[in-house]
Structures are given as structure tokens and as C-alpha cells.
Design a protein around this motif. Structure first.
Motif, short mmCIF file in Angstrom:
data_model
loop_
_atom_site.label_atom_id
_atom_site.label_comp_id
_atom_site.label_asym_id
_atom_site.label_seq_id
_atom_site.Cartn_x
_atom_site.Cartn_y
_atom_site.Cartn_z
N PHE A 1 69.66 63.50 51.47
CA PHE A 1 68.45 63.57 52.28
C PHE A 1 68.07 62.19 52.81
CE2 PHE A 1 68.38 66.70 48.82
CZ PHE A 1 68.67 67.82 49.59
N GLU A 2 68.33 61.18 51.98
CA GLU A 2 68.07 59.81 52.45
C GLU A 2 69.06 59.46 53.56
OE1 GLU A 2 68.22 57.25 49.06
OE2 GLU A 2 66.09 57.56 48.63
N ALA A 3 70.30 59.90 53.40
CA ALA A 3 71.32 59.61 54.41
C ALA A 3 70.90 60.21 55.76
CB ALA A 3 72.68 60.16 53.98
N ALA A 4 70.37 61.42 55.72
CA ALA A 4 69.94 62.06 56.96
C ALA A 4 68.85 61.24 57.64
CB ALA A 4 69.44 63.48 56.67
N ARG A 5 67.85 60.83 56.87
CA ARG A 5 66.78 59.99 57.43
C ARG A 5 67.37 58.69 57.98
NH1 ARG A 5 61.59 60.66 55.58
NH2 ARG A 5 61.08 59.18 57.22
N ASP A 6 68.24 58.12 57.18
CA ASP A 6 68.85 56.85 57.53
C ASP A 6 69.61 56.94 58.85
OD1 ASP A 6 69.64 54.12 56.46
OD2 ASP A 6 71.59 54.97 56.95
N LEU A 7 70.23 58.10 59.09
CA LEU A 7 71.05 58.26 60.29
C LEU A 7 70.23 58.74 61.49
CD1 LEU A 7 74.14 59.84 58.53
CD2 LEU A 7 74.03 57.57 59.56
N GLY A 8 68.90 58.73 61.33
CA GLY A 8 68.06 58.97 62.49
C GLY A 8 67.32 60.30 62.53
N ALA A 9 67.38 61.09 61.46
CA ALA A 9 66.70 62.37 61.46
C ALA A 9 65.25 62.20 60.96
CB ALA A 9 67.43 63.37 60.58
N THR A 10 64.31 62.84 61.67
CA THR A 10 62.93 62.84 61.20
C THR A 10 62.85 63.74 59.97
OG1 THR A 10 62.43 64.74 62.56
CG2 THR A 10 62.08 62.59 63.57
N PRO A 11 61.75 63.69 59.22
CA PRO A 11 61.64 64.58 58.05
C PRO A 11 61.87 66.04 58.42
CG PRO A 11 59.89 62.97 58.00
CD PRO A 11 60.61 62.76 59.30
#
Lengths: 363, 256
Positions: B155-165
Motif C-alpha cells: 500500500f505504501e508502494a502504491a502511494r509512493d508510485l503516485g496513487a492517491t489514497p
């Protein structure tokens, strides 16, 4: 201006100060490593740069602008996680496309860049595989490619080689250097493996208990460690208690209980009466048979205590007459015999006055 | 495998499935008594499909099960995600207690609550709310278990790669918990469709569900019609399970 700047960063977890007043400047294009034992605060720093955590005090600046309050998705930097964190429900191509999709890149452009990136990490034939179908090294390469595909200003790597076996590790180190030089993206690398840090980095910050002990190039760290901790953490080293008894232009004269008086040149930054450690790398110690003539500033008689043969080198432990144990490393370059000395052999050891350094204790 | 292990396994499965098989068998028996095989007939099914009260009860049950399990899946997923994210001690307690509570207690308390506190007319809505209440906990437990087994850095990776919550939820969390949601939905559905005790308390007089209808029929006499409706229920459940297991491998792909 530095690409990334950490200004007096402090982070507390309850009573524990995980990061204490750390300041750093990382230049564009650099391969910068945070090195330290586990729990030294290096991963906490990485998480604060990525935006998963926020400092209690201090500021982080990217291109001179504060990152404070900027959520992770808005920071132009990506992280390669220790566990790789590949999305298990997406193929390799899907994983690579994810950051581009989030950035609103068009379909055709996504396909082109995914292809390009797969070629860069030599995984063209794995585009339609799922992460669980890949080997550790392949997963690692996908994670790297996913972090790089959107051309971030900075790539953060959290012990990315930690899960790989020794041989693969070495191979990936080569790949990492090649990739970093090829794409020209700044890498901030976190590891507890000192050899990895020395092999990969332009500069290394050695951390202990939330502080930076020394920040320098690998060769400076190795040859001129700032203190005992750094000297001991990086490579093998002999540390012998000593005191400064004279300072002359040609060097500092030390006195040690076990080595007697010895000269260190050039004179280190220290004052008369300073206590500390005489630090000597094993490969700077010469070993000779008794009677062999050698030109050395310091000479001691001793006996081989143990010989550890590791192929290209042999690590000897020599017990001096004073009881002091000195480690010496010899390259096994002569053909035929694996090692020159056996345990119990009487030997003469010595070193030049430039071979060691004096590390005075902080008072 | 050793012969005695085979025998034990066979015995266990026989214990589980023979009663069900007998019910199914006797639903085709051309006799009013459940004692002896006389001959094949579809009479009980014909009778069943002509039984107005039974059909209404079945429709009610299906509708309530569909609606309550859908709502419980959404609410339970939220509760499960919340329990995973904020590891407080009291939240799981609050969510899971209705699951462990004796049904009769839940039935009585809901009845009192609907009548004395809300002054709600018992019927469709009271049944729906009751069913949602006891289903949420089940969904929450499966969703939380699923999340607990997952690498947090995804989930952190997703945020890190530019995804909003929200994008992280939509593209990462939701697909990853989909098997848990499916399982939770099916569990809620089966719980709802066969619930008797709680429904008995909160149904009132207007609306009847299938289990209540079956019970009222048995009060008079055990009719093979009950066998027929039970067989249909079994078939429905088996079909649901079949689809769930067909779906699961696709959903579970790559999550080892």
C-alpha cells in the motif's frame, strides 16, 4: 544547490530518539548510501524522505523546496522496498505501467516505455508473468524498473539486495551501478552491509544510534575513519589503546601498553595527552620470517596464532610477545603453497609509519 | 494413505452428507411418510411451486439475503479495514461481539430495541437490519484476516508510485481483498437465508421468511414438501459454493 537536503532532522518514537539532528546534502546524479547497523535510524530517514513518516523537527528540501506536508504520491521520488512490494494481482508489465497510469500517461506512451524499461533490465520475455512466477533476482529487477520508469528525481532503495543470496547479490550490485550510471538518476541507498556500500556508492554516511558518524567517499571512510565506530564497522581493523606523548612535524608519537612507542605520520588532528586508539588495517601489516630483512618503521616479534585461509587471501592472527593480538591479511599470490605460515610459526611483523591512524576518543 | 484413515475420512463425510442425501431422496418419494421409498415423483415440487405462502416466503428470503449481505459486505469491509489500520483493542471487540453473542439474546435485544426504542413496525426493515447486524462481524473478520496476511509495503508502494489514497484503495486494496469480500458475501448470504432464531423475534406478523415458513409447516405435520424446499435450498447453496471456488483461483492468483 543540492538536489536533496536534510536540515536538522529529528524523529522520536515515544521516548526513543530514532534520528537525532541529522543534516545531509545529496547532489544530483549521486549514488548516496546510508550505512549502519539495524536500528540506527537509516530506514526512518528513508521513510521521511519518501513521505511515509514526518520529522518531529527539521526540514527536508528537494530542489530547495520544502517537502513538509507533501503526501508521498506528490513527491517526485520513488522507493524500492526490501520486500520489493510488487503488486501480486498485476503482471510484470502491469506493475511497470502502474506509476505511469497514475501519472496520466497515454496508452501508447505507456506501452513504449514499459517495453524500453523491460529491455533495460533484460526482462523482455517476462512481461506477462505474475510476480510469484519470478525468481528473487527477477523480482528485484522488476522493482527497480518500476521505481525508475517514471523518471523520478530520486530513487530510494531500502536494503534492496537483502533478500538475495551472496552470488546473486554481487551480480545485482553490478547491475545497480550500471543502471544508475545509465539512467543518471540520483540513488539514495540504505544498507547494513558495508561491503555493498563501499562497492556501490559515491558517498556514504555511516550512522549509529540516530546520528551520522561520518559522511565521506568510500576510500576516505576506509583509510581515514573519523572514529573507532566507523573504523570498526567498515572492514576489519586492529584497534590498540594508545596515548599521544609527542607531536612533531613528521608525525605523532604514541605510547601503547602492548606496542610500546610508535610513530604515526602524517600527524593526525590531536593534542598532546589525547587518549584513543591506534587503528591499523590488517592488509597494511607485513609478515616476515625471523632473520628476513625488512625495512619497516615498527617491528615486533610474534607467533602465528591462527591462519584463516579464504582463497585469495589468508587472515593471520599473530600474538606478540606483549600478548597483543594483531590481525594481518596476506594476498595468496605466490604459486604452489596456499599459505606461507602455519599456526605456531615464529614471525616478525611490522608496518610503515603511514600505515595506521590515531583515532582520539571524544571527551 | 492408510486404510483406517480412509475409513475414518469416509465415516466423517458420511456423517455430514448422508442426512442431506436422505432429505433430497425423499423429496422425490411418492409417499406422505418419510419412512419408506415408494416411487419417484415430482409431486412435492409441483405442490411447492403452487404454494403461494411458500413462494412469497422464498422471495422474501432471497431478497433479504441479497440486500442484507450486500450491505453487510460493504460495512464489514470498512470495519475490517479499520480494524487492520487502527489496531485498537476495543474496535474488534465491538465488531465481533455480535458474532459470538447467543442468537436468542441478539433476537430479544433487537426486538426490544426496534419496538421500545425506535418504535419501528416489525417487518421487512426490521429483518433486514437484524440480518445486516449479525453479518457485518463475519465479513469484517475475513477481510481483516486477509489484510493481516498482506505485505504492508504494497500500500505504501502504491502511494509512493503516485496513487492517491482513493486510487490505492481502488487499484490495490480492493482487488487484493476481493476474495475475502466474496467469501464474506457468501457467508452472509447463507447466514441470512437460513436464519431462524433472530428472524423469528423481529419478523412481526406481516413478513415471513423461508425458515419461518418451514417451521410453521412442520408445526402441523412433516410434509415431503419441506424436503423439496430443503433440497432446492441445498442446490442453491451448492451452486453458490461452486461459483465461489471457481472464482477463487482467479482472484487468488499470485498471492502466495
Amino acid at each position: 544547490m543540492a538536489l536533496l537536503e536534510l536540515r536538522n532532522i529529528t524523529r522520536r518514537f515515544g521516548a526513543l530518539e530514532a534520528v537525532k539532528d541529522v543534516s545531509l546534502a545529496i547532489e544530483a546524479g549521486e549514488f548516496f548510501t546510508l550505512l549502519g547497523p539495524s536500528g540506527c535510524g537509516k530506514t526512518t530517514i528513508l521513510r521521511m524522505i519518501a513521505g511515509f513518516d514526518a520529522p518531529d523537527a527539521g526540514d527536508i528540501l528537494l530542489d530547495g523546496a520544502s517537502l513538509s506536508g507533501v503526501p508521498p504520491e506528490k513527491r517526485p521520488l520513488h522507493t524500492v522496498f526490501q520486500s520489493y512490494a510488487l503488486f501480486p494481482h498485476m503482471t510484470v508489465a502491469g506493475n511497470l505501467a502502474f506509476p505511469l497510469e497514475m501519472a496520466g500517461v497515454g496508452r501508447a506512451e505507456i506501452a513504449r516505455r514499459v517495453g524500453e524499461m523491460l529491455a533495460l533490465v533484460h526482462l523482455e520475455d517476462k512481461a506477462d508473468r505474475y510476480p510469484h512466477e519470478l525468481s528473487g533476482g527477477q523480482k528485484q529487477r522488476v522493482a527497480l524498473a518500476r521505481g525508475l520508469i517514471n523518471r523520478p528525481r530520486l530513487l530510494l532503495l531500502d536494503e534492496p539486495l537483502g533478500a538475495l543470496d551472496a552470488k546473486l547479490r554481487l551480480e545485482m550490485q553490478g547491475d545497480l551501478i550500471r543502471l544508475q550510471r545509465e539512467v543518471g538518476i540520483t540513488f539514495v541507498f540504505v544498507t547494513h552491509a558495508q561491503q555493498e556500500a563501499l562497492a556501490l556508492s559515491h558517498r556514504i554516511a555511516v550512522m549509529r544510534a540516530g546520528r551520522i558518524e561520518q559522511c565521506a567517499t568510500p576510500d576516505v571512510l576506509y583509510t581515514q575513519p573519523a572514529n573507532r565506530f566507523v573504523a570498526d564497522f567498515i572492514g576489519r581493523i586492529n584497534l590498540i589503546e594508545a596515548e599521544v606523548i609527542a607531536l612533531t612535524p613528521e608525525g605523532a608519537r604514541l605510547r601503547s601498553a602492548t606496542l610500546g612507542e610508535l610513530l604515526v605520520a602524517p600527524p593526525p588532528a590531536c593534542a598532546l595527552g589525547d587518549r584513543g586508539a591506534f587503528a591499523l588495517r590488517p592488509e597494511r601489516v607485513c609478515i616476515a620470517a625471523p632473520g628476513e630483512s625488512v625495512e619497516l618503521d615498527q617491528r615486533y616479534a610474534g607467533r602465528i596464532r591462527s591462519a584463516l585461509y579464504v582463497g585469495e587471501t589468508t587472515l593471520y592472527q599473530i600474538a606478540l610477545e606483549s600478548g597483543q593480538i594483531i590481525e594481518a591479511l596476506e594476498a595468496n599470490t605466490s604459486p604452489g603453497r596456499a599459505r606461507r605460515y602455519e599456526a605456531g610459526d615464529p614471525v616478525i611483523i611490522g608496518w610503515a609509519k603511514e600505515a595506521g591512524v590515531f583515532l582520539h576518543d571524544e571527551s | 494413505m492408510k486404510p483406517w484413515l480412509w475409513a475414518a475420512t469416509l465415516l466423517v463425510y458420511a456423517f455430514l452428507y448422508v442426512p442431506l442425501a436422505i432429505v433430497a431422496l425423499f423429496s422425490f418419494n411418492d409417499s406422505l411418510l418419510n419412512a419408506q421409498w415408494v416411487g419417484f415423483t415430482l409431486d412435492w415440487y409441483r405442490k411447492l411451486f403452487a404454494d403461494e405462502a411458500m413462494l412469497t416466503a422464498a422471495a422474501n428470503s432471497l431478497f433479504i439475503a441479497l440486500l442484507s449481505s450486500s450491505i453487510a459486505t460493504v460495512l464489514g469491509a470498512m470495519a475490517g479495514i479499520a480494524m487492520h489500520r487502527w489496531r485498537t483493542r476495543w474496535l474488534p471487540l465491538l465488531v465481533i461481539t455480535p458474532v459470538a453473542m447467543p442468537e436468542i439474546l441478539l433476537g430479544v435485544s433487537l426486538l426490544l430495541f426496534f419496538r421500545q426504542v425506535l418504535d419501528l413496525t416489525l417487518g421487512f426493515f426490521s429483518i433486514l437490519i437484524a440480518h445486516i447486524t449479525f453479518s457485518i462481524g463475519f465479513v469484517a473478520i475475513v477481510v481483516r484476516a486477509r489484510l493481516a496476511g498482506m505485505d504492508e509495503s504494497l500500500f505504501e508502494a502504491a502511494r509512493d508510485l503516485g496513487a492517491t489514497p482513493w486510487q490505492t484503495f481502488r487499484h490495490i486494496t480492493l482487488p487484493l481483498i476481493l476474495p475475502a469480500l466474496t467469501a464474506g458475501f457468501l457467508m452472509s448470504f447463507t447466514l441470512s437465508i437460513d436464519d431462524f432464531v433472530i428472524t423469528f423475534f423481529v419478523a412481526g406478523v406481516g413478513v415471513t421468511t423461508l425458515p419461518l415458513q418451514i417451521y410453521s409447516m412442520i408445526k402441523v405435520a412433516v410434509s415431503p414438501e419441506v424436503n423439496a424446499v430443503s433440497t432446492l435450498l441445498m442446490a442453491l447453496t451448492a451452486t453458490l459454493i461452486f461459483f465461489a471456488t471457481r472464482l477463487a483461483p482467479e482472484l487468488l492468483k499470485g498471492q502466495r
